[in-house]
Design a protein around this motif. Structure first.
Motif, short mmCIF file in Angstrom:
data_model
loop_
_atom_site.label_atom_id
_atom_site.label_comp_id
_atom_site.label_asym_id
_atom_site.label_seq_id
_atom_site.Cartn_x
_atom_site.Cartn_y
_atom_site.Cartn_z
N UNK A 1 -11.34 11.34 30.99
CA UNK A 1 -12.25 12.02 31.92
C UNK A 1 -12.76 11.06 32.99
N UNK A 2 -13.16 9.86 32.57
CA UNK A 2 -13.67 8.87 33.52
C UNK A 2 -12.59 8.43 34.51
N UNK A 3 -11.35 8.30 34.03
CA UNK A 3 -10.25 7.93 34.94
C UNK A 3 -10.04 9.02 35.98
N UNK A 4 -10.15 10.28 35.57
CA UNK A 4 -10.06 11.40 36.50
C UNK A 4 -11.14 11.29 37.57
N UNK A 5 -12.38 11.03 37.15
CA UNK A 5 -13.48 10.95 38.11
C UNK A 5 -13.34 9.73 39.03
N UNK A 6 -12.88 8.63 38.50
CA UNK A 6 -12.69 7.44 39.33
C UNK A 6 -11.59 7.66 40.38
N UNK A 7 -10.63 8.49 40.06
CA UNK A 7 -9.60 8.84 41.03
C UNK A 7 -10.22 9.56 42.23
N UNK A 8 -11.17 10.47 41.95
CA UNK A 8 -11.87 11.14 43.04
C UNK A 8 -12.57 10.12 43.95
N UNK A 9 -13.18 9.12 43.33
CA UNK A 9 -13.88 8.09 44.10
C UNK A 9 -12.89 7.29 44.94
N UNK A 10 -11.81 6.83 44.31
CA UNK A 10 -10.83 5.98 45.00
C UNK A 10 -10.18 6.70 46.17
N UNK A 11 -9.96 8.00 46.03
CA UNK A 11 -9.29 8.77 47.07
C UNK A 11 -10.27 9.39 48.07
N UNK A 12 -11.55 9.03 47.97
CA UNK A 12 -12.58 9.50 48.90
C UNK A 12 -12.59 11.02 49.03
N UNK A 13 -12.57 11.69 47.89
CA UNK A 13 -12.48 13.14 47.92
C UNK A 13 -13.72 13.82 48.51
N UNK A 14 -14.89 13.19 48.33
CA UNK A 14 -16.09 13.78 48.93
C UNK A 14 -15.97 13.81 50.44
N UNK A 15 -15.49 12.72 51.04
CA UNK A 15 -15.30 12.67 52.49
C UNK A 15 -14.26 13.69 52.93
N UNK A 16 -13.14 13.76 52.20
CA UNK A 16 -12.07 14.70 52.55
C UNK A 16 -12.58 16.14 52.54
N UNK A 17 -13.29 16.52 51.47
CA UNK A 17 -13.76 17.90 51.36
C UNK A 17 -14.86 18.19 52.37
N UNK A 18 -15.67 17.19 52.71
CA UNK A 18 -16.72 17.40 53.72
C UNK A 18 -16.11 17.66 55.09
N UNK A 19 -15.14 16.84 55.47
CA UNK A 19 -14.46 17.04 56.75
C UNK A 19 -13.76 18.40 56.77
N UNK A 20 -13.12 18.73 55.65
CA UNK A 20 -12.37 19.99 55.58
C UNK A 20 -13.30 21.20 55.68
N UNK A 21 -14.55 21.05 55.27
CA UNK A 21 -15.48 22.19 55.28
C UNK A 21 -16.16 22.41 56.62
N UNK A 22 -15.90 21.54 57.60
CA UNK A 22 -16.63 21.61 58.87
C UNK A 22 -16.47 22.96 59.57
N UNK A 23 -15.24 23.46 59.61
CA UNK A 23 -15.02 24.75 60.29
C UNK A 23 -15.80 25.86 59.63
N UNK A 24 -15.81 25.89 58.30
CA UNK A 24 -16.55 26.92 57.58
C UNK A 24 -18.05 26.81 57.80
N UNK A 25 -18.56 25.57 57.86
CA UNK A 25 -19.99 25.37 58.09
C UNK A 25 -20.40 25.88 59.47
N UNK A 26 -19.60 25.51 60.48
CA UNK A 26 -19.91 25.96 61.85
C UNK A 26 -19.82 27.49 61.94
N UNK A 27 -18.79 28.07 61.32
CA UNK A 27 -18.63 29.53 61.36
C UNK A 27 -19.80 30.22 60.67
#
Length: 308
Positions: free
Chosen positions: A142-168
């Motif tokens: 489980x921890x290795x799964x979560x660390x992968x999210x950190x290493x791949x900057x998934x929070x940044x990726x999903x935040x950028x991806x959500x921009x269009x939906x937020x503006x809409x």
């Protein structure tokens, strides 16, 4: 992406890149639609766009604090949780990545999440419920799964991806309440203000709906990627598979009020806090348990094959 030893999946990466490209195209389409509707008031388009970007930036920048507060979690030191810290130390050394902060949420719900605006500002948090239910190898998966999210900057990726939906979403709410000066777009042009608002609402609703589906598709891809990366890092995909089965199965024992209280964190959790329901493909932030187990079984078979 941070430079780590996590294994990449070219197929998943290609699919995620395609989804990101489509989301970027949606954002452009939304801005063009706004410019068409409010051509005589370009300041409105700029204000809405900057507002959406500002909301996305705040969510990204404060993601660790917001998530920890939502889970009523606290950061723990190596002295307070030596085994948990030791496990994360070993995994970070294997992955060649900075060690995130470590948190614990005092709740029976068995789950874990990782968030933070960068690997240097990340936090990995587990609940007391998951610590009580999983074996050492399962928790490591489980921890290795979560660390992968950190290493791949998934929070940044999903935040950028959500921009269009937020503006809409902001545009739709603003139009509903007559905010942001939306009614002034072409009011002086033969009373064209109302049609301009209608065009903007229709465009924003379409963009929001498509963005909603694409974001969940992207989220499911990233969960599969984290499963795969974590399994290869520990070389124990069966342990992660066992952990996912336990976590999902234990959801049925958690009171519904507790599941509802944690539902806002479902996108962050390793498994959504939902009991007795099969998530619909279009609305789910996570792949089905069956799909995740199938992938882990393939990795287990691959690792078990002798090399030539």
């Amino acid at each position: 992406m941070a430079r780590t030893r996590f294994v990449n999946d070219r197929g998943l990466t290609a699919r995620m890149t395609l989804v990101m490209f489509l989301l970027g195209g949606l954002f452009v389409a939304l801005i063009v639609g706004l410019m068409y509707a409010f051509g005589s008031s370009p300041g409105i388009v700029l204000l809405i766009g900057l507002g959406g970007i500002g909301v996305a930036f705040y969510q990204w920048y404060s993601s660790d604090k917001l998530a920890m507060r939502a889970m009523r979690a606290r950061e723990v030191t190596p002295e307070e949780a030596p085994e948990l810290h030791g496990m994360i130390d070993r995994l970070c050394a294997l992955a060649d990545m900075p060690k995130p902060r470590v948190g614990i949420a005092d709740m029976d719900l068995p789950n874990a999440f990782a968030t933070g605006r960068s690997p240097d500002r990340a936090v990995v948090c587990v609940t007391t419920g998951i610590l009580q239910r999983l074996t050492t190898e399962e928790l490591e998966g489980v921890l290795a799964h979560e660390l992968s999210h950190v290493a791949h900057r998934d929070v940044l990726v999903m935040t950028v991806a959500s921009s269009a939906g937020i503006v809409a979403g902001m545009l739709t709410r603003g139009a509903q309440f007559g905010g942001l000066g939306l009614l002034g777009g072409r009011r002086n042009n033969n009373n064209g203000g109302a049609p301009a608002v209608l065009v903007a609402i229709v465009v924003s609703l379409v963009v929001y709906a498509i963005s909603f589906v694409l974001l969940r598709l992207l989220s499911r891809y990233r969960e599969l990627c984290a499963d795969r990366s974590g399994a290869y890092l520990t070389m124990k995909p069966a342990a992660l598979a066992s952990a996912l089965q336990k976590i999902t199965g234990e959801m049925a024992t958690i009171p519904q009020r507790d599941l509802r209280a944690s539902s806002s964190m479902n996108a962050f959790f390793i498994a959504p806090a939902i009991s007795g329901a099969t998530l619909k493909t279009l609305t789910s932030t996570h792949p089905s348990l069956e799909q995740r187990l199938e992938q882990l079984a393939r990795i287990q078979a691959e690792l078990g094959r002798p090399t030539a």
